[in-house]
Each structure stands twice: as structure tokens, then as C-alpha cells.
Design a protein around this motif. Structure first.
Motif, mmCIF file in Angstrom:
data_model
loop_
_atom_site.group_PDB
_atom_site.id
_atom_site.type_symbol
_atom_site.label_atom_id
_atom_site.label_comp_id
_atom_site.label_asym_id
_atom_site.label_seq_id
_atom_site.Cartn_x
_atom_site.Cartn_y
_atom_site.Cartn_z
ATOM 1 N N PHE A 97 9.014 0.979 48.296
ATOM 2 C CA PHE A 97 8.916 0.395 46.957
ATOM 3 C C PHE A 97 7.708 1.021 46.282
ATOM 4 C CE2 PHE A 97 7.518 -2.808 43.885
ATOM 5 C CZ PHE A 97 8.712 -3.144 43.255
ATOM 6 N N LEU A 98 7.944 1.789 45.232
ATOM 7 C CA LEU A 98 6.928 2.629 44.599
ATOM 8 C C LEU A 98 6.731 2.227 43.146
ATOM 9 C CD1 LEU A 98 5.135 5.227 44.380
ATOM 10 C CD2 LEU A 98 7.263 6.501 44.011
ATOM 11 N N THR A 99 5.550 1.733 42.813
ATOM 12 C CA THR A 99 5.278 1.405 41.413
ATOM 13 C C THR A 99 4.748 2.640 40.692
ATOM 14 O OG1 THR A 99 2.964 0.682 41.720
ATOM 15 C CG2 THR A 99 4.705 -0.961 42.085
ATOM 16 N N HIS A 122 4.052 1.303 47.918
ATOM 17 C CA HIS A 122 3.075 2.256 47.384
ATOM 18 C C HIS A 122 2.692 1.793 45.984
ATOM 19 C CE1 HIS A 122 1.895 6.713 46.434
ATOM 20 N NE2 HIS A 122 0.982 5.836 46.034
ATOM 21 N N ASN A 123 1.466 1.297 45.867
ATOM 22 C CA ASN A 123 0.935 0.837 44.585
ATOM 23 C C ASN A 123 0.325 2.023 43.838
ATOM 24 O OD1 ASN A 123 1.297 -2.156 44.864
ATOM 25 N ND2 ASN A 123 -0.006 -1.806 46.649
ATOM 26 N N ASN A 124 1.167 2.675 43.047
ATOM 27 C CA ASN A 124 0.721 3.875 42.343
ATOM 28 C C ASN A 124 0.503 3.637 40.848
ATOM 29 O OD1 ASN A 124 0.469 6.972 42.119
ATOM 30 N ND2 ASN A 124 2.084 6.468 40.640
ATOM 31 N N ALA A 125 1.109 2.599 40.295
ATOM 32 C CA ALA A 125 0.986 2.351 38.858
ATOM 33 C C ALA A 125 -0.479 2.235 38.460
ATOM 34 C CB ALA A 125 1.732 1.076 38.478
ATOM 35 N N GLY A 126 -0.843 2.899 37.373
ATOM 36 C CA GLY A 126 -2.228 2.836 36.922
ATOM 37 C C GLY A 126 -2.396 3.432 35.543
ATOM 38 N N ILE A 127 -3.443 3.007 34.869
ATOM 39 C CA ILE A 127 -3.823 3.579 33.578
ATOM 40 C C ILE A 127 -5.294 3.959 33.640
ATOM 41 C CG2 ILE A 127 -2.078 2.350 32.237
ATOM 42 C CD1 ILE A 127 -4.259 0.344 31.429
ATOM 43 N N ALA A 128 -5.701 4.901 32.792
ATOM 44 C CA ALA A 128 -7.087 5.372 32.806
ATOM 45 C C ALA A 128 -7.809 5.157 31.481
ATOM 46 C CB ALA A 128 -7.131 6.859 33.156
ATOM 47 N N CYS A 146 3.684 -0.605 55.940
ATOM 48 C CA CYS A 146 2.361 -0.237 55.447
ATOM 49 C C CYS A 146 2.301 -0.307 53.932
ATOM 50 C CB CYS A 146 1.962 1.150 55.932
ATOM 51 S SG CYS A 146 2.865 2.509 55.172
ATOM 52 N N ILE A 147 1.080 -0.345 53.444
ATOM 53 C CA ILE A 147 0.781 -0.340 52.011
ATOM 54 C C ILE A 147 -0.080 0.887 51.731
ATOM 55 C CG2 ILE A 147 -0.424 -1.541 50.139
ATOM 56 C CD1 ILE A 147 0.173 -4.181 51.674
ATOM 57 N N ILE A 148 0.270 1.589 50.670
ATOM 58 C CA ILE A 148 -0.532 2.728 50.208
ATOM 59 C C ILE A 148 -0.968 2.428 48.779
ATOM 60 C CG2 ILE A 148 -0.584 5.195 49.693
ATOM 61 C CD1 ILE A 148 1.690 5.524 51.747
ATOM 62 N N ASN A 149 -2.244 2.552 48.508
ATOM 63 C CA ASN A 149 -2.773 2.361 47.162
ATOM 64 C C ASN A 149 -3.263 3.695 46.603
ATOM 65 O OD1 ASN A 149 -2.441 -0.484 47.384
ATOM 66 N ND2 ASN A 149 -4.395 -0.636 48.463
ATOM 67 N N THR A 150 -2.870 4.003 45.383
ATOM 68 C CA THR A 150 -3.396 5.205 44.735
ATOM 69 C C THR A 150 -4.723 4.858 44.080
ATOM 70 O OG1 THR A 150 -1.192 6.125 44.334
ATOM 71 C CG2 THR A 150 -3.009 7.007 43.025
ATOM 72 N N SER A 151 -5.791 5.388 44.631
ATOM 73 C CA SER A 151 -7.121 5.167 44.088
ATOM 74 C C SER A 151 -7.552 6.421 43.329
ATOM 75 C CB SER A 151 -8.094 4.815 45.216
ATOM 76 O OG SER A 151 -9.359 4.494 44.682
ATOM 77 N N SER A 152 -8.823 6.686 43.316
ATOM 78 C CA SER A 152 -9.365 7.871 42.644
ATOM 79 C C SER A 152 -10.757 8.134 43.184
ATOM 80 C CB SER A 152 -9.440 7.646 41.135
ATOM 81 O OG SER A 152 -10.193 8.673 40.506
ATOM 82 N N ARG A 208 -0.344 -1.686 58.200
ATOM 83 C CA ARG A 208 -1.452 -0.795 57.856
ATOM 84 C C ARG A 208 -1.633 -0.739 56.347
ATOM 85 N NH1 ARG A 208 -0.509 4.129 58.381
ATOM 86 N NH2 ARG A 208 1.757 4.064 58.538
ATOM 87 N N VAL A 209 -2.882 -0.556 55.906
ATOM 88 C CA VAL A 209 -3.188 -0.434 54.476
ATOM 89 C C VAL A 209 -4.157 0.720 54.288
ATOM 90 C CG1 VAL A 209 -3.968 -1.606 52.388
ATOM 91 C CG2 VAL A 209 -2.966 -2.952 54.260
ATOM 92 N N ASN A 210 -3.756 1.711 53.510
ATOM 93 C CA ASN A 210 -4.596 2.876 53.234
ATOM 94 C C ASN A 210 -4.525 3.241 51.755
ATOM 95 O OD1 ASN A 210 -5.496 3.812 56.031
ATOM 96 N ND2 ASN A 210 -3.271 3.706 56.317
ATOM 97 N N ALA A 211 -5.412 4.117 51.342
ATOM 98 C CA ALA A 211 -5.412 4.599 49.961
ATOM 99 C C ALA A 211 -5.597 6.109 49.941
ATOM 100 C CB ALA A 211 -6.527 3.934 49.151
#
Length: 264
Positions: free
Chosen positions: A11-13, A87-93, A135-141, A178-181
């Protein structure tokens, strides 16, 4: 085509454009079933066409709204019987402002999209993730660690993502979840290209983006996708709580201009 992610449901945002779209492509190439959740109808249709997946797997979803996130996750589980990866990829800058110039509504939207969305997907998917030991993947920066001029609020959200990643890893480790970024620096996307093209000197910006990466170039989103495939796969079964730089070494420090000249 590979099979690193065979039979996994992801599931990919924010997967309909930019880094998210490249991650979706890589996941599919490795045998996963991918459900994309995004709030832009046009890009969802374009993603379905580009990735050659069913429109049913491209769901219109506001990741800041609990009801729509719950609906999208429950629909995914109903269709596929499980979720292995969120995968929590949704984001704004935006906005590009100093902190005192940032309006309340701009601050709130940044934190709702970049941080609250992780709360919501976790709330509604954790039951399935516990069952699959997923697992959970977070898109960070990278800016979550080093900061960024004129992007204080954005950098703060990514710092929060990093802290969440580590704390979530501790919370869910007893369940085998597991949870990673991943933490990119610069990445060429359609949005970044359009923005760079609008500047007075687009080439200067392109050169700058190349120079901040010690490996010598600003990458495409596929390199982020490759890292995420690894983290989603069983190859990373003993990795959790990691904020992985995928940055060409940008976090390593300043380089000598003299050395750069010598290399060239």
C-alpha cells in the motif's frame, strides 16, 4: 523482472508521480501487487496507464483524512486479503519560507500530509501488518537531519518522520513488524524539472544539484525505488529503525573546491 517481492501486497501513498511512481514501478518489477493511494485523479489515471495496472489499484485518497485512509486500506485488504508493506511516501515541501513567515494553515498542511498521514495508515493497517509480519517504509529526507534554508517547517516534518520511524520500530518489533525510512537529498522528478526550468538560470540549479552529491550527480527516482525494494524484501529481515540515506553521500560533509577542480 524479479521475484524479491513476489506475493507481497504494498500500500503506497503518493505513488502516482515522482519518487512514489518510481517506487511503484520497482515494486511491480519485483513481483509485488501495488495499490497506489493519492489525491490527484489525473495522475492516478496516468500512473495506471504508465504502470499497466488496473485503475482499481489506483485509489483516490486524501491521506490527511482518517475516513478515506481507512476506506482505502480496508478496500485493499478486502481485495487481496492482506497488506505486507505500507510505504508512506505522500509528502509536500512547500512553502519555501522562513519559520516566522510560515502561515498557520501552511504549517498545519505540512504536518498533516507529511506526519499525520503516517499515524493514519498505521492506525488502520497495523492489524494486517502484524498478521503478515510486514513492514512500514517512510519517505523522509536528508533535511530532517541537517536542516534546509527557507524550509524550516518542511525540515521539521522530516525530523518528525525520523523520530517516528525509530519509535515505531521499537513499538512494533515484538510483533515482527519492521519500520524503516529512506532519506534522499536531491532527486530529479517532473515537478523539480518544471520548477528548475522556471528559474532565471536553470543550468546553475542543475549544477548545484549535481554538486551537493559527492557521487557527482543528482539521481532519478529509480535509485530510491531500489533502496525501498530492498527494505521491503526479506533481504532486510533484520533491519529496523533505520533512516537510510539514499543521497550519494550528501550527508558526509563539505568538499574542497580545489579537489573538485582536480577531479574534473
Amino acid at each position: 523482472m524479479g521475484d524479491l517481492l513476489k506475493d507481497k501486497v504494498i500500500f503506497l501513498t503518493g505513488g502516482s508521480m515522482g519518487i512514489g511512481l518510481e517506487c511503484a514501478r520497482k515494486y511491480l518489477e519485483e513481483g509485488a501487487r501495488v495499490v497506489i493511494a493519492a489525491n490527484d485523479e489525473e495522475s492516478l489515471h496516468q500512473a495506471a496507464s504508465a504502470l499497466r495496472i488496473r485503475m482499481d489499484d489506483c485509489m483516490f485518497c486524501d491521506v490527511t483524512n482518517a475516513a478515506t485512509v481507512q476506506w482505502a486500506i480496508e478496500k485493499t485488504i478486502l481485495r487481496y486479503g492482506k497488506i505486507n508493506v505500507v510505504h508512506n511516501n505522500a509528502g509536500i515541501a512547500h512553502p519555501a519560507k522562513t519559520l516566522h513567515d510560515t502561515a498557520d494553515h501552511e504549517w498545519d498542511l505540512l504536518f498533516d500530509v507529511n506526519v499525520k498521514s503516517i499515524l493514519l495508515t498505521t492506525r488502520f493497517a497495523i492489524g494486517s501488518l502484524k498478521k503478515t509480519k510486514g513492514c512500514i517504509i517512510n519517505t523522509s529526507s536528508l533535511v530532517g537531519e541537517i536542516g534546509q534554508e527557507d524550509h524550516a517547517a518542511y525540515a521539521a516534518t522530516k525530523g518528525a518522520v525520523n523520530a517516528l520511524t525509530r519509535s515505531m520500530a521499537l513499538d512494533y518489533a515484538p510483533y515482527g513488524v519492521r519500520v524503516n525510512a529512506v532519506a534522499p537529498a536531491g532527486v530529479w522528478t517532473d515537478m523539480l524539472r518544471k520548477w528548475a526550468a522556471s528559474l532565471d538560470d536553470p543550468q546553475a540549479m542543475a549544477s548545484y544539484l549535481d554538486q551537493i552529491h559527492p557521487l557527482g550527480y543528482c539521481p532519478q527516482g529509480d535509485v530510491i525505488g531500489d533502496a525501498c525494494v530492498f527494505l521491503a524484501s526479506d533481504k532486510a529481515s533484520f533491519i529496523t529503525g533505520s533512516v537510510m540515506p539514499v543521497s550519494g553521500g550528501a550527508e558526509l560533509g563539505y568538499r574542497s573546491m580545489k579537489r573538485k577542480t582536480e577531479i574534473q
